[in-house]
Design a protein around this motif. Structure first.
Motif, mmCIF file in Angstrom:
data_model
loop_
_atom_site.group_PDB
_atom_site.id
_atom_site.type_symbol
_atom_site.label_atom_id
_atom_site.label_comp_id
_atom_site.label_asym_id
_atom_site.label_seq_id
_atom_site.Cartn_x
_atom_site.Cartn_y
_atom_site.Cartn_z
ATOM 1 N N ASN A 53 15.982 45.138 25.641
ATOM 2 C CA ASN A 53 14.913 44.847 26.296
ATOM 3 C C ASN A 53 14.320 46.116 26.994
ATOM 4 O O ASN A 53 13.216 45.947 27.838
ATOM 5 N N ARG A 54 14.558 47.442 26.622
ATOM 6 C CA ARG A 54 13.972 48.482 27.267
ATOM 7 C C ARG A 54 13.550 49.300 26.120
ATOM 8 O O ARG A 54 14.379 49.560 25.044
ATOM 9 N N PRO A 55 12.541 50.149 26.169
ATOM 10 C CA PRO A 55 12.133 51.378 25.192
ATOM 11 C C PRO A 55 13.394 52.202 24.624
ATOM 12 O O PRO A 55 13.914 52.606 25.669
ATOM 13 N N ILE A 56 13.743 52.306 23.530
ATOM 14 C CA ILE A 56 14.631 53.096 22.780
ATOM 15 C C ILE A 56 14.391 54.589 23.392
ATOM 16 O O ILE A 56 15.472 55.321 23.663
ATOM 17 N N ILE A 82 27.523 64.197 19.098
ATOM 18 C CA ILE A 82 26.755 63.408 20.036
ATOM 19 C C ILE A 82 25.741 62.775 19.204
ATOM 20 O O ILE A 82 25.245 61.518 19.486
ATOM 21 N N VAL A 83 25.178 62.875 18.219
ATOM 22 C CA VAL A 83 24.335 62.322 17.379
ATOM 23 C C VAL A 83 24.983 60.840 16.684
ATOM 24 O O VAL A 83 24.623 59.932 17.189
ATOM 25 N N SER A 84 26.253 61.071 16.774
ATOM 26 C CA SER A 84 26.994 59.828 16.119
ATOM 27 C C SER A 84 27.063 59.031 17.223
ATOM 28 O O SER A 84 27.043 57.640 17.247
ATOM 29 N N SER A 85 27.460 59.652 18.427
ATOM 30 C CA SER A 85 27.734 58.503 19.479
ATOM 31 C C SER A 85 26.579 57.782 19.975
ATOM 32 O O SER A 85 26.405 56.829 20.349
ATOM 33 N N ILE A 86 25.492 58.612 19.911
ATOM 34 C CA ILE A 86 24.119 57.982 20.240
ATOM 35 C C ILE A 86 23.777 56.821 19.197
ATOM 36 O O ILE A 86 23.314 55.740 19.650
ATOM 37 N N ILE A 87 23.831 56.979 18.105
ATOM 38 C CA ILE A 87 23.656 56.008 16.805
ATOM 39 C C ILE A 87 24.451 54.978 17.412
ATOM 40 O O ILE A 87 24.231 53.675 17.088
ATOM 41 N N ASP A 88 25.840 55.022 17.620
ATOM 42 C CA ASP A 88 26.655 54.001 17.935
ATOM 43 C C ASP A 88 26.343 53.261 19.115
ATOM 44 O O ASP A 88 26.677 52.097 19.396
ATOM 45 N N LYS A 89 25.512 53.903 20.109
ATOM 46 C CA LYS A 89 25.062 53.314 21.476
ATOM 47 C C LYS A 89 23.637 52.322 21.154
ATOM 48 O O LYS A 89 23.322 51.569 22.015
ATOM 49 N N LEU A 90 23.127 52.360 19.740
ATOM 50 C CA LEU A 90 21.832 51.572 19.741
ATOM 51 C C LEU A 90 22.232 50.211 19.832
ATOM 52 O O LEU A 90 23.189 49.708 19.716
ATOM 53 N N PRO A 91 21.302 49.328 20.507
ATOM 54 C CA PRO A 91 21.539 48.200 20.618
ATOM 55 C C PRO A 91 21.759 47.231 19.349
ATOM 56 O O PRO A 91 21.322 47.800 18.295
ATOM 57 N N PRO A 92 22.327 45.956 19.362
ATOM 58 C CA PRO A 92 22.459 45.178 18.154
ATOM 59 C C PRO A 92 21.396 44.945 17.409
ATOM 60 O O PRO A 92 21.401 44.899 16.098
ATOM 61 N N SER A 93 20.300 44.710 17.992
ATOM 62 C CA SER A 93 18.820 44.649 17.208
ATOM 63 C C SER A 93 18.717 45.826 16.224
ATOM 64 O O SER A 93 17.615 45.500 15.497
ATOM 65 N N ASP A 96 20.531 47.453 11.440
ATOM 66 C CA ASP A 96 20.222 47.839 10.129
ATOM 67 C C ASP A 96 19.610 49.290 10.205
ATOM 68 O O ASP A 96 20.188 50.088 9.114
ATOM 69 N N PHE A 97 18.949 49.855 11.248
ATOM 70 C CA PHE A 97 18.534 51.079 11.239
ATOM 71 C C PHE A 97 20.078 52.108 11.675
ATOM 72 O O PHE A 97 20.139 53.022 10.834
ATOM 73 N N ARG A 98 20.611 51.596 12.337
ATOM 74 C CA ARG A 98 22.000 52.285 12.743
ATOM 75 C C ARG A 98 22.736 52.418 11.349
ATOM 76 O O ARG A 98 23.238 53.532 11.113
ATOM 77 N N ARG A 99 22.875 51.521 10.662
ATOM 78 C CA ARG A 99 23.640 51.303 9.216
ATOM 79 C C ARG A 99 23.166 52.376 8.541
ATOM 80 O O ARG A 99 23.776 53.070 7.670
#
Length: 152
Positions: A53-56, A82-93, A96-99
């Motif tokens: 609910n907040r801008p990425i 760092i990049v991998s950790s940030i990708i893991d922090k992305l919200p569940p919505s 697909d982008f995270r994958r």
């Protein structure tokens, strides 16, 4: 050295006989504070979770501020981690982008991740009016079909 101290510190350390001892006492005291703040920074980075609910990009900037504090404390972390950790922090919505990012063969930089997130965040916003107009047109089609059937 004592003449450059505030009155409160002067009162505490005026009895220290040598400059060397004074330096060691101050270094010991403030290095412990620094070590504690480093642990707090690492904990803040590790426990940070992005929400839908907040801008990425706003959330990414918060993470970048934490990482800048790492640099201020001369703490270094590999950019890939760092990049991998940030990708893991992305919200569940953003699953697909995270994958899609996780399964890329080449490592991406933090700047590239930032650009990708920015584009991905803006892309759905551009499609929203189109999707709404398609939905509205479908509703009109159904209404027209129902009206047609009523008049038959």
């Amino acid at each position: 050295m004592l003449n450059a101290m505030s009155d409160a510190l002067f009162d505490i350390y005026q009895g220290v006989p040598t400059t060397r001892e004074l330096w060691e006492k101050l270094e010991t005291k403030y290095m412990q504070v620094d070590a504690t703040s480093k642990k707090f920074l690492v904990s803040r980075f590790n426990s940070y979770k992005m929400v839908h609910n907040r801008p990425i990009m706003e959330q990414l900037h918060e993470i970048e501020r934490i990482l800048n504090r790492f640099k201020m404390h001369k703490m270094h972390m590999d950019e890939t981690i760092i990049v991998s950790s940030i990708i893991d922090k992305l919200p569940p919505s953003w699953r697909d982008f995270r994958r899609s990012l996780k399964y890329k063969k080449d490592d991406i930089s933090l700047d590239d991740l930032s650009k990708s997130l920015h584009v991905e965040e803006e892309f759905p916003l551009q499609d929203e009016p189109k999707e709404q107009s398609i939905l509205v047109s479908k509703i009109h089609m159904v209404e027209e079909k129902q009206n047609f059937q009523v008049y038959k």
